[in-house]
Write an enzyme that holds these catalytic residues in place. Structure first.
Site, PDB file in Angstrom:
ATOM      1  CD  GLU A 244       1.569 104.910 -67.486  1.00  0.00           C
ATOM      2  OE1 GLU A 244       2.362 105.772 -67.061  1.00  0.00           O
ATOM      3  OE2 GLU A 244       1.751 104.331 -68.591  1.00  0.00           O
TER       4      GLU A 244
ATOM      5  CB  SER B   5       3.874 100.908 -73.635  1.00  0.00           C
ATOM      6  OG  SER B   5       4.639 100.543 -74.764  1.00  0.00           O
TER       7      SER B   5
ATOM      8  CG  HIS C  89       0.677 101.052 -70.335  1.00  0.00           C
ATOM      9  ND1 HIS C  89       1.710 101.824 -69.844  1.00  0.00           N
ATOM     10  CD2 HIS C  89       1.261  99.952 -70.884  1.00  0.00           C
ATOM     11  CE1 HIS C  89       2.860 101.212 -70.077  1.00  0.00           C
ATOM     12  NE2 HIS C  89       2.612 100.075 -70.703  1.00  0.00           N
TER      13      HIS C  89
ATOM     14  CG  ASN D 184       6.869 103.105 -71.252  1.00  0.00           C
ATOM     15  OD1 ASN D 184       7.370 102.535 -70.291  1.00  0.00           O
ATOM     16  ND2 ASN D 184       6.162 102.465 -72.162  1.00  0.00           N
TER      17      ASN D 184
END
Length: 596
Positions: free
Chosen positions: A154, A121, A142, A192
């Site tokens: 992702e 991540s 991800h 993130n």
């Protein structure tokens, strides 16, 4: 034609890895699930069984489908079991050296055409890929936690990832029923990078005793409609995981100070306070792994009596102003049983406010949310005036006039002369320093901020802002009034943006910077935050609703007060405002709304 994946390997069977195994097996794909040892393998097997059994119990999975799912999964110790799979996805802890070792071994074990993927991540997919002799076949996939539920994936390509590998993985995501956003290898990717700056900022707010953990979390849930408050979310993610992600993003992402982990975070990790998994983080839990919060020494008293301790009696309220906010506040107080004196700048303004109020109350009746008798009673409690002198006998004044300091200061100086001693004087400002308004009076101890959210009759949150001169009695009175209105009052200090705007707008500004850098599209960024984080709106949707001019003004205030380089307004935001693209109200903002 996209490649058909018939067998997939998953390395690491913690919460995330076991969830990824379930996603593949649910969709008819055979899985080789690998761990480092037999005990770790059994824990992974138990995690998968627990998750699928819960799905059956909730009626979301048939027993026959669960059994078929488990038959598709082959559990094994050691990477050698992956010699014939089509794709491997790694889900081990976020340590670069560990991942590089695993990828070097996978490169040796797997077929030459096997795609090697990481679920990282925050780490560099590129740095992981160079541990292999096939970096063109390495990609980031991800997933978000819990993987069986969360829709977003992702897909992270490096500068050397082969286009056909990207296309094959995108097709696989569609087969899994996921929404993918494909992006380049950059610290934190989309979700993130935007989420953790905000979470870190919230921890800093708590560390400085600006507001309690309960108030910070309530503010973001009730003020922004988020599924969880930031500190509760940190506990869910795991403070050790959050620390690693922030530290990696800080080192990889240009050393932005807002990603430098707040010192309290490191202290808590060192002390073993890791969140839910250890039973204690920002909150205390029933037991390790439990989602049930229990009281601890920091839990505030929940009783009305404790909330109202030292509060003054309020029966009659004055509301000054004639805009949408003032109208909404009059409605809230009148419906809650208070006598209300509405003061505007003339009979014409009063008539407009009265008409808007009647329209709103009638809507409540039509929708079945308000009885006709209650509507009539609420209207009967309001008196209309065009002079401040009629506030001589009220117990509380709420000011909701234009956001100009000179106007508010002049008003408060007048209220100081007119109102009786002991009256609490409240300003609804969302961006100006409350202390500046308070010092226009001879009674700064009685001045507080009462920041209602729009529309006031609907939004359950009020920020109670105390200055360094506000008395405990005035704060207690404001909190008790919020409770009597059926609102949640959160107490914070007199700092630009208070809780909600101070946490929300830097996140929105970061999203604009991400778009400006051509890292991703507005649509993909909105998808990422809605599907990956459960936000009700993506940042660009929200900016267009709020108004780009309003957003820019708030961001400028935050930057001027805090002088944090990362808070400087994004040039793209400034350019759009200059061009008159202000969002929905001008039919053009980040998106074109002219056809909607």
């Amino acid at each position: 034609m996209a490649r058909e994946f018939s067998t997939v390997g998953v390395v690491g069977l913690g919460t995330m890895g076991a969830g990824i195994v379930e996603v593949f097996a649910r969709n008819g794909i055979d899985v080789v699930a690998v761990e480092i040892s037999a005990p770790a393998l059994e824990r992974g097997r138990a995690t998968l069984k627990g998750s699928t059994d819960r799905a059956v119990a909730k009626g979301k999975l048939a027993e026959a489908d669960r059994d078929a799912l488990h038959e598709r999964v082959h559990f094994a110790v050691g990477l050698d079991a992956l010699h014939s799979v089509d794709l491997v996805i790694e889900a081990v802890p976020e340590h670069l050296d560990l991942k590089q070792r695993i990828f070097a071994e996978l490169d040796r074990v797997c077929r030459p055409d096997t795609i090697l993927a990481t679920n990282t991540s925050s780490l560099s997919v590129t740095e992981i890929s160079v541990a292999t002799s096939r970096p063109n076949q390495v990609i980031g996939i991800h997933f978000f936690n819990p993987a069986p539920v969360m829709k977003l994936v992702e897909v992270v390509r490096t500068v050397v990832t082969a286009p056909e590998v990207v296309a094959d993985v995108e097709a696989l995501c569609a087969r899994l029923g996921k929404v993918d956003v494909t992006i380049n290898d950059r610290a934190g990717f989309i979700a993130n990078a935007l989420l953790f700056g905000y979470l870190n900022h919230a921890v800093g707010m708590f560390e400085s005793h600006y507001a309690t953990r309960e108030d910070i979390d309530a503010a973001m849930k009730l003020g922004c409609g988020l599924p969880m408050g930031p500190l509760a979310l940190m506990d869910l993610i795991g403070l050790d995981t959050a620390y690693e992600i922030l530290d990696t993003m800080y080192r990889r992402g240009g050393r932005d100070r807002r990603h430098a982990p707040v010192p309290l975070l490191k202290q808590m990790v060192t002390a073993g306070l890791l969140g839910r998994k250890s039973g204690r983080g920002f909150y205390t839990y029933e037991r390790p792994g439990s989602p049930v919060v229990v009281s601890d020494e920091a839990t505030p008293p929940a009783t009305e009596a404790a909330l109202a301790d030292g509060a003054r009696a309020i029966a009659k309220v004055g509301v000054v102003g004639s805009g949408t906010m003032a109208t909404g506040i009059i409605e809230v107080f009148a419906k809650a049983g208070y006598e209300v004196v509405s003061v505007t700048r003339g009979a014409e303004k009063s008539a407009k406010v009265c008409e808007a109020l009647k329209t709103s109350l009638n809507k409540g009746v039509v929708r079945g949310k308000l009885a006709e008798a209650d509507r009539d009673a609420a209207l009967g409690r309001i008196s209309w005036s065009a002079t401040l002198d009629h506030l001589a006998d009220v117990d509380l004044v709420v000011e909701a006039v234009v956001e100009e300091l000179s106007v508010k200061k002049a008003l408060f100086a007048s209220l100081d002369e007119i109102c009786k001693p002991g009256v609490v004087l409240a300003t609804t400002t969302s961006s100006l320093p409350v202390i500046d308004v308070a010092m226009a009076t001879q009674r700064p101890a009685d001045v507080v901020g009462l920041h209602f959210f729009n529309p006031a009759p609907v939004m359950p949150l009020v920020e109670v802002v105390r200055t360094i001169r506000t008395s405990p009695e005035a704060t207690a009175t404001a909190r008790a009034v919020c409770a009597a209105l059926g609102k949640t009052g959160v107490v914070c200090g007199d700092r630009s943006g208070f809780i909600v705007n101070a946490l929300l707008f830097p996140y929105l500004n970061d999203a604009v910077k991400m778009l400006e850098a051509s890292y991703s599209t507005a649509d993909d960024i909105d998808h990422a935050m809605k599907l990956g984080c459960g936000y009700p709106m993506g940042p660009f949707e929200l900016l267009d609703v709020v108004g780009l001019d309003v957003s820019l003004a708030i961001q400028r205030e935050l930057y001027l007060e805090l002088r944090e380089p990362g808070f400087a307004p994004a040039p793209l935001l400034e350019h759009l405002v200059t061009a008159g693209y202000l969002g929905r109200k001008t039919r053009r903002g980040f998106r074109d709304h002219s056809h909607r």
